[in-house]
Design a protein around this motif. Structure first.
Motif, short mmCIF file in Angstrom:
data_model
loop_
_atom_site.label_atom_id
_atom_site.label_comp_id
_atom_site.label_asym_id
_atom_site.label_seq_id
_atom_site.Cartn_x
_atom_site.Cartn_y
_atom_site.Cartn_z
N GLN A 38 49.04 28.79 42.04
CA GLN A 38 49.18 29.74 42.11
C GLN A 38 48.16 30.26 43.41
N GLN A 39 48.77 31.50 44.09
CA GLN A 39 47.43 32.03 44.88
C GLN A 39 46.54 32.75 44.67
N LYS A 40 45.47 32.73 45.12
CA LYS A 40 44.14 32.99 45.28
C LYS A 40 44.52 33.91 44.82
N LYS A 41 45.21 35.52 45.71
CA LYS A 41 45.56 36.31 44.64
C LYS A 41 45.71 36.94 43.35
N PHE A 57 44.42 35.56 41.50
CA PHE A 57 43.45 35.15 40.58
C PHE A 57 42.14 35.77 40.68
N PRO A 58 42.19 37.77 40.26
CA PRO A 58 41.16 38.35 40.67
C PRO A 58 40.00 37.71 39.48
N PRO A 59 38.55 38.55 39.90
CA PRO A 59 37.70 38.19 38.77
C PRO A 59 37.71 38.21 37.50
N SER A 60 38.46 39.41 36.79
CA SER A 60 39.21 39.65 35.30
C SER A 60 39.93 37.95 34.79
N SER A 61 40.33 37.45 35.96
CA SER A 61 41.07 36.20 35.06
C SER A 61 40.30 35.22 34.39
N SER A 66 49.50 37.57 38.36
CA SER A 66 51.45 37.72 37.96
C SER A 66 51.13 37.50 36.78
N GLY A 67 50.38 37.05 35.96
CA GLY A 67 50.59 36.87 34.35
C GLY A 67 50.85 34.96 34.61
#
Length: 494
Positions: free
Chosen positions: A370-373, A375-379, A386-387
């Motif tokens: 998936q795109q890096k965007k 997966f923010p730090p909270s991932s 996007s789930g």
């Protein structure tokens, strides 16, 4: 795929044969399509329903006149006088109301059909659209459901029985004596019209029609595109990747669940079982946060990046000053193995921070393609923009932990195996487990795997009296694992 799969039949493979499993339909019906319609079915339906089929242009004036007089006398439409073309029009219009206005529209549609199609095409369209009871539409659905065979393999008696159902499918299915009487009536009609021989008549009379009632389910093309092993566009048939035994167990489990639940099974990168309270497509299209189920991936990444097994990390607070919920605070500090076993959030945040949050999230985005965007730090704690669907979660577990093994993946699997034994109480050493909770515990996710199959389960709707992190969700996981995991196997992690 770009192929329109509506009307295709899906077969599941077993050791000895193929079993019809589903019809792909985006409507609520099992509407299967076929070009292989028995010629006898065509001959019989003309004799039974529309003797002047090959001479009229869509409507039979003699039949309509007779019906019109009877209907006037009774003050309602009691007799249709419908040709096969009119019956096809009615099935295509999906309108069975007994009104003169509907009858008029039916005739207009029948004339249109006659102008556009050949007589043989009309018969093919008729048998592909006619209703056969329940949610079955088309002779192929009926043949597979009632006799567990394709229409071109039906014998003459089975064909005649299906024609019995056309007059009133649910009525005759629920009244065996009435269906037998009509079966005999039609047999005599065919004999008297010389559509069958005397020997065929006797054979039909002696034949005991037995319905196998193979259950067919309806699935959407979303599901179908994930279970295709072989596709035949000519016969409109798909051989699926589904394991029939696993599928049966999962479907029974989902149906019996007290709460909404979704389950998927992956083996060697292929879907071998899938079902959900909300419909099987839910497993693929519904995405949510997956909580701590991402920790095993981060564990392996951290070990690869040089995090030692004996290095201690703060388990009560984190350097990023995130306020996170923990199951318990048994220790001030934990090493990475203890952090995974206890699913400690603070320790994992501190480990990711030491490695680099960006590196950790880039690893996760690459892992899930998936795109890096997204997966923010909270991932780090399983919260993505996007789930992630449980299909994506299960397929990633399968790919990551069942291929290209290294010492850290094996080490992680041994820890997850300890989690399985501890949480379920089952003394099986070759099964791993990781759970996750999201949205204030309203969604519970678990991934567990034996030597070759990964199962992911999502349960929605937290019960009122269940406020713990795992709660009775572990009972659900334990119940499913007892069903789908066979006898313990002695093997090394592959």
């Amino acid at each position: 795929m770009n192929e329109d799969l509506n009307g295709f039949v899906v077969y599941n493979k077993t050791k000895n044969n193929k079993i019809p499993y589903a019809v792909i339909s985006n409507s609520c019906e099992c509407h299967a399509l076929t070009s292989y319609i028995p010629q006898q079915a065509k001959n019989f339906i003309v004799e039974i329903e529309d003797k002047r089929f090959y001479s009229h242009n869509g409507y039979d004036l003699m039949a309509i006149s007779r019906a019109f007089i009877n209907n006037i006398l009774q003050g309602k439409i009691a007799e249709g006088g419908s040709t096969i073309s009119q019956q096809l029009a009615r099935n295509m219009m999906r309108n069975n109301s007994k009104t003169f206005a509907r009858k008029f529209k039916e005739i207009i549609k029948a004339i249109q059909i006659e102008n556009e199609l050949s007589k043989d095409d009309i018969l093919e369209q008729y048998f592909n659209n006619v209703y056969f009871g329940g949610n079955l539409r088309g002779i192929r659905s009926a043949s597979l459901s009632y006799f567990c065979k394709e229409p071109n393999f039906l014998n003459i008696s089975e064909i005649l029985y299906l024609l019995v159902l056309l007059r009133g499918p649910n009525y005759y299915l629920n009244n065996p004596k009435k269906s037998y009487l009509r079966f005999e009536l039609l047999n005599n009609v065919l004999l008297n019209s010389r559509r069958i021989s005397r020997s065929q008549y006797r054979k039909i009379s002696k034949y005991n029609v037995k319905l196998k009632k193979q259950p067919l389910i309806r699935i959407t093309d979303v599901v179908a595109n994930h279970i295709i092993s072989y596709l035949d566009t000519i016969s409109k048939t798909i051989i699926s990747t589904i394991d029939n035994n696993i599928q049966k167990e999962i479907s029974v489990f989902v149906k019996a669940s007290k709460y909404p639940v979704s389950v998927i099974a992956i083996r060697e990168g292929k879907v071998i079982g899938v079902d959900s309270t909300y419909g099987a497509e839910y497993v693929f299209v519904s995405k949510s946060n997956v909580g701590s189920t991402l920790k095993p991936f981060l564990y392996c990444f951290a070990r690869t990046m040089g995090v030692a097994s004996n290095t201690l990390y703060n388990a009560k607070k984190n350097e990023l000053e995130w306020h996170v919920r923990e199951v318990s605070y048994e220790s001030e500090k934990l090493n990475i193995q203890e952090a995974l076993l206890k699913s400690n959030n603070n320790a994992f945040i501190n480990i990711a921070d030491e490695i680099g949050i960006d590196k950790s999230t880039e690893f996760l985005s690459s892992l899930f393609n998936q795109q890096k965007k997204n997966f923010p730090p909270s991932s780090i704690l399983g919260a993505t923009n996007s789930g992630i669907s449980i299909y994506e979660l299960a397929i990633t577990y399968d790919k990551f932990f069942n291929s290209d093994l290294n010492q850290y993946k094996i080490e992680c699997k041994e820890l997850l195996s300890r989690i399985f034994r501890h949480k379920t109480g089952l003394n099986i050493s070759n099964v791993l487990l990781k759970t996750g909770t999201t949205n204030d515990n309203k969604e519970r996710i678990a991934v567990f795997s034996d030597s070759d199959t990964v199962f992911a389960i999502l349960r929605n709707n937290n019960p009122i009296d269940d406020f713990t992190k795992d709660g009775n969700f572990i009972e659900t996981v334990t119940k499913l694992s007892k069903i789908v995991i066979n006898k313990p196997k002695d093997y090394k992690w592959r």
